[in-house]
Write an enzyme that holds these catalytic residues in place. Sequence first.
Site, PDB file in Angstrom:
ATOM      1  N   THR A  28       0.828  -1.202   0.000  1.00 45.99           N
ATOM      2  CA  THR A  28       0.000   0.000   0.000  1.00 45.99           C
ATOM      3  C   THR A  28       0.869   1.261   0.000  1.00 45.99           C
ATOM      4  OG1 THR A  28      -1.826  -1.083   1.144  1.00 45.99           O
ATOM      5  CG2 THR A  28      -1.649   1.292   1.427  1.00 45.99           C
ATOM      6  N   GLY A  54     -10.375  -3.706   2.315  1.00 46.67           N
ATOM      7  CA  GLY A  54      -9.425  -3.539   3.405  1.00 46.67           C
ATOM      8  C   GLY A  54      -9.608  -2.230   4.146  1.00 46.67           C
ATOM      9  N   ASP A  55      -8.573  -1.836   4.870  1.00 47.24           N
ATOM     10  CA  ASP A  55      -8.650  -0.652   5.724  1.00 47.24           C
ATOM     11  C   ASP A  55      -8.544   0.661   4.968  1.00 47.24           C
ATOM     12  OD1 ASP A  55      -5.485   0.443   6.227  1.00 47.24           O
ATOM     13  OD2 ASP A  55      -5.736  -1.556   5.404  1.00 47.24           O
ATOM     14  N   GLY A  63      -0.386  -2.163   6.062  1.00 46.21           N
ATOM     15  CA  GLY A  63      -0.224  -3.374   6.859  1.00 46.21           C
ATOM     16  C   GLY A  63      -1.367  -4.338   6.649  1.00 46.21           C
ATOM     17  N   ARG A  77     -13.531  -8.483  -1.139  1.00 46.02           N
ATOM     18  CA  ARG A  77     -12.898  -8.078   0.120  1.00 46.02           C
ATOM     19  C   ARG A  77     -12.496  -6.607   0.064  1.00 46.02           C
ATOM     20  NH1 ARG A  77      -7.521  -5.957   1.644  1.00 46.02           N
ATOM     21  NH2 ARG A  77      -7.160  -6.563   3.805  1.00 46.02           N
TER      22      ARG A  77
END
Length: 338
Positions: A209, A239-240, A260, A237
Amino acid sequence: MNKLTTLLTLSFLLVLTACQPKQETENAAEPPTKEWSIALHGGAGYVSPDMPEDRKQAYMESLEEALAIGSEILANGGSALDAIEKTVNYMEDNELYNAGKGAVFTSEGRNELDAAIMDGSTLNAGAITGVTTVKNPITLARRVMTDSKHVFFSADGAETFADETDVERVDPEYFYTERRYQSLQRAKAEEQESNLIETNEEKEWKYGTVGAVAKDVNGNLAAATSTGGMTNKKYGRVGDVPIIGSGTYANNLVAVSATGWGEKIMLNVSAHTLAAHMEFQEATLQQSMDYLVDEVLEPGDAGFIAVDKYGNFSMKTNTGSMFRAATDSEGNKEIGIW
């Protein structure tokens, strides 16, 4: 009555005298403010210090170039938003990183991209997830922030919104790189949890990222993050990165970008946790960074970059390495991997 008046006057003067040094002390405690500052990351994880010299050099040169792009904008009086967008654009176009060109593959063999940007001065934000034809996802995220009444568009909806803008579009094949494709094949062959992230034959691993945070000469803060997610990630999916407060957050106190294990970052609402710790504990940026990385998260979970309202920057990971760079108007500069 005269004696009483005299006593009251003396008492009032004593109060004023006692208060004056305290005010001076409070002012002295206020740290100096840098005109501007910027920090960026290109992924955290564990990469051996024995990595091939040519590859190490390629990363270091790209971090230097990305930093130069953002710092030049800020030094010339440009906005934090412009600086971080252009910095992230450069990294999205560089296949060394897992964002834009060179993004990792999903389990279905697609490149699905996420991005988010946040303006600390207004608390406005824009985010997109699952796009497959947008060359620079962070630019589309900014358009969501500025040109729509919403914050977050996903998949087909994000593509439809992109149709209404002038952001550059590409064929999905543009994002393909052989290195990322081979990472997917290895992950599919082993189907282990560790292979949900980018790995190679030496079992090094990296979350690729990218992100940038900045403070500009007007005192405004902003944060931006862009990613291709995890290798072999399953159907839809998210992610953050596009979750405001998890992988990306900015207010008038601090701007934060994460890299991360997205699930861990989300579960701890990590970027906002750092900001809240600073505000409610009246802590420094470094104290709050240490709290988040060392106490809230587990070893191997994540890394973060942040800039506060004074122009201080902090970059820290608990994964062993993080591709990172930062500089400010006073000439402080850091570029590193380990």
